[in-house]
Design a protein around this motif. Structure first.
Motif, short mmCIF file in Angstrom:
data_model
loop_
_atom_site.label_atom_id
_atom_site.label_comp_id
_atom_site.label_asym_id
_atom_site.label_seq_id
_atom_site.Cartn_x
_atom_site.Cartn_y
_atom_site.Cartn_z
N ARG A 2 -40.92 -27.13 28.71
CA ARG A 2 -42.23 -26.50 28.79
C ARG A 2 -43.30 -27.56 28.55
O ARG A 2 -43.19 -28.37 27.64
CB ARG A 2 -42.34 -25.39 27.74
CG ARG A 2 -43.65 -24.64 27.82
CD ARG A 2 -43.65 -23.45 26.89
NE ARG A 2 -42.71 -22.42 27.32
CZ ARG A 2 -43.00 -21.48 28.21
NH1 ARG A 2 -44.19 -21.44 28.77
NH2 ARG A 2 -42.10 -20.57 28.53
N GLN A 16 -50.09 -22.98 48.34
CA GLN A 16 -49.65 -21.59 48.39
C GLN A 16 -49.90 -20.98 49.76
O GLN A 16 -49.06 -20.25 50.29
CB GLN A 16 -50.36 -20.77 47.30
CG GLN A 16 -49.85 -21.08 45.90
CD GLN A 16 -50.59 -20.32 44.83
OE1 GLN A 16 -51.82 -20.34 44.79
NE2 GLN A 16 -49.85 -19.68 43.95
N THR A 23 -46.47 -18.27 43.15
CA THR A 23 -46.84 -18.72 41.80
C THR A 23 -47.08 -20.23 41.76
O THR A 23 -46.49 -21.00 42.52
CB THR A 23 -45.73 -18.39 40.78
OG1 THR A 23 -44.57 -19.17 41.07
CG2 THR A 23 -45.38 -16.90 40.81
N LYS A 24 -47.94 -20.61 40.83
CA LYS A 24 -48.21 -22.03 40.62
C LYS A 24 -46.95 -22.76 40.18
O LYS A 24 -46.69 -23.88 40.62
CB LYS A 24 -49.31 -22.22 39.57
CG LYS A 24 -50.68 -21.76 40.02
CD LYS A 24 -51.71 -21.96 38.92
CE LYS A 24 -53.07 -21.48 39.35
NZ LYS A 24 -54.08 -21.69 38.31
N ARG A 25 -46.19 -22.11 39.32
CA ARG A 25 -44.95 -22.72 38.82
C ARG A 25 -44.02 -23.07 39.98
O ARG A 25 -43.48 -24.18 40.04
CB ARG A 25 -44.27 -21.77 37.85
CG ARG A 25 -42.95 -22.27 37.35
CD ARG A 25 -42.29 -21.24 36.46
NE ARG A 25 -40.95 -21.67 36.14
CZ ARG A 25 -40.33 -21.38 35.03
NH1 ARG A 25 -40.92 -20.65 34.11
NH2 ARG A 25 -39.11 -21.80 34.82
N GLU A 26 -43.83 -22.13 40.89
CA GLU A 26 -42.92 -22.39 42.01
C GLU A 26 -43.49 -23.44 42.97
O GLU A 26 -42.75 -24.22 43.55
CB GLU A 26 -42.60 -21.09 42.75
CG GLU A 26 -41.41 -21.19 43.66
CD GLU A 26 -40.13 -21.70 42.98
OE1 GLU A 26 -39.37 -22.43 43.63
OE2 GLU A 26 -39.87 -21.35 41.82
N VAL A 28 -45.25 -26.03 42.02
CA VAL A 28 -44.96 -27.30 41.36
C VAL A 28 -43.48 -27.66 41.50
O VAL A 28 -43.14 -28.80 41.81
CB VAL A 28 -45.38 -27.26 39.87
CG1 VAL A 28 -44.89 -28.50 39.12
CG2 VAL A 28 -46.90 -27.12 39.76
N HIS A 29 -42.60 -26.70 41.34
CA HIS A 29 -41.16 -26.96 41.50
C HIS A 29 -40.84 -27.41 42.92
O HIS A 29 -40.09 -28.38 43.11
CB HIS A 29 -40.35 -25.71 41.16
CG HIS A 29 -40.24 -25.44 39.69
ND1 HIS A 29 -39.33 -24.58 39.16
CD2 HIS A 29 -40.93 -25.94 38.65
CE1 HIS A 29 -39.46 -24.55 37.85
NE2 HIS A 29 -40.44 -25.37 37.52
N GLU A 30 -41.42 -26.74 43.90
CA GLU A 30 -41.17 -27.13 45.30
C GLU A 30 -41.74 -28.52 45.57
O GLU A 30 -41.12 -29.32 46.27
CB GLU A 30 -41.79 -26.11 46.25
CG GLU A 30 -41.55 -26.41 47.71
CD GLU A 30 -40.09 -26.38 48.11
OE1 GLU A 30 -39.78 -26.93 49.20
OE2 GLU A 30 -39.25 -25.84 47.37
N LEU A 32 -42.02 -30.96 43.47
CA LEU A 32 -41.11 -31.93 42.86
C LEU A 32 -39.85 -32.10 43.70
O LEU A 32 -39.38 -33.23 43.91
CB LEU A 32 -40.75 -31.50 41.44
CG LEU A 32 -41.89 -31.57 40.42
CD1 LEU A 32 -41.47 -30.91 39.11
CD2 LEU A 32 -42.30 -33.01 40.19
N ARG A 33 -39.30 -30.99 44.22
CA ARG A 33 -38.11 -31.09 45.07
C ARG A 33 -38.40 -31.92 46.32
O ARG A 33 -37.60 -32.78 46.70
CB ARG A 33 -37.63 -29.69 45.47
CG ARG A 33 -36.89 -28.96 44.37
CD ARG A 33 -36.22 -27.68 44.89
NE ARG A 33 -37.17 -26.62 45.13
CZ ARG A 33 -37.57 -25.74 44.23
NH1 ARG A 33 -37.09 -25.81 43.00
NH2 ARG A 33 -38.43 -24.79 44.53
#
Length: 68
Positions: A2, A16, A23-26, A28-30, A32-33
């Motif tokens: 976190r 988006q 979501t913002k979280r997803e 950011v995850h995408e 990074l991937r």
């Protein structure tokens, strides 16, 4: 893990809209991937022409041709 980060709202909104990610979280995850994937691809491309290869390209191509 976190963590708190300040994100560029315009970049998040654009990402988006382009991806349909909610979501913002997803987002950011995408991101990074994709960043990891692109860098791994660059590492592989850097090997082009540097690895020894022993074979006959014409023979390999012919083996894929179906003979009727």
């Amino acid at each position: 893990m976190r963590t708190n980060i300040i994100l560029d709202d315009k970049l998040i909104a654009r990402a988006q809209k382009l991806t349909g990610i909610k979501t913002k979280r997803e987002v950011v995850h995408e991101a990074l991937r994709v960043l990891i994937l692109l860098n791994e691809q660059a590492e592989i491309r850097a090997l082009r022409g540097k690895l020894p290869w022993d074979g006959n390209l014409n023979d390999q191509r012919q083996s894929r041709v179906k003979v009727h």
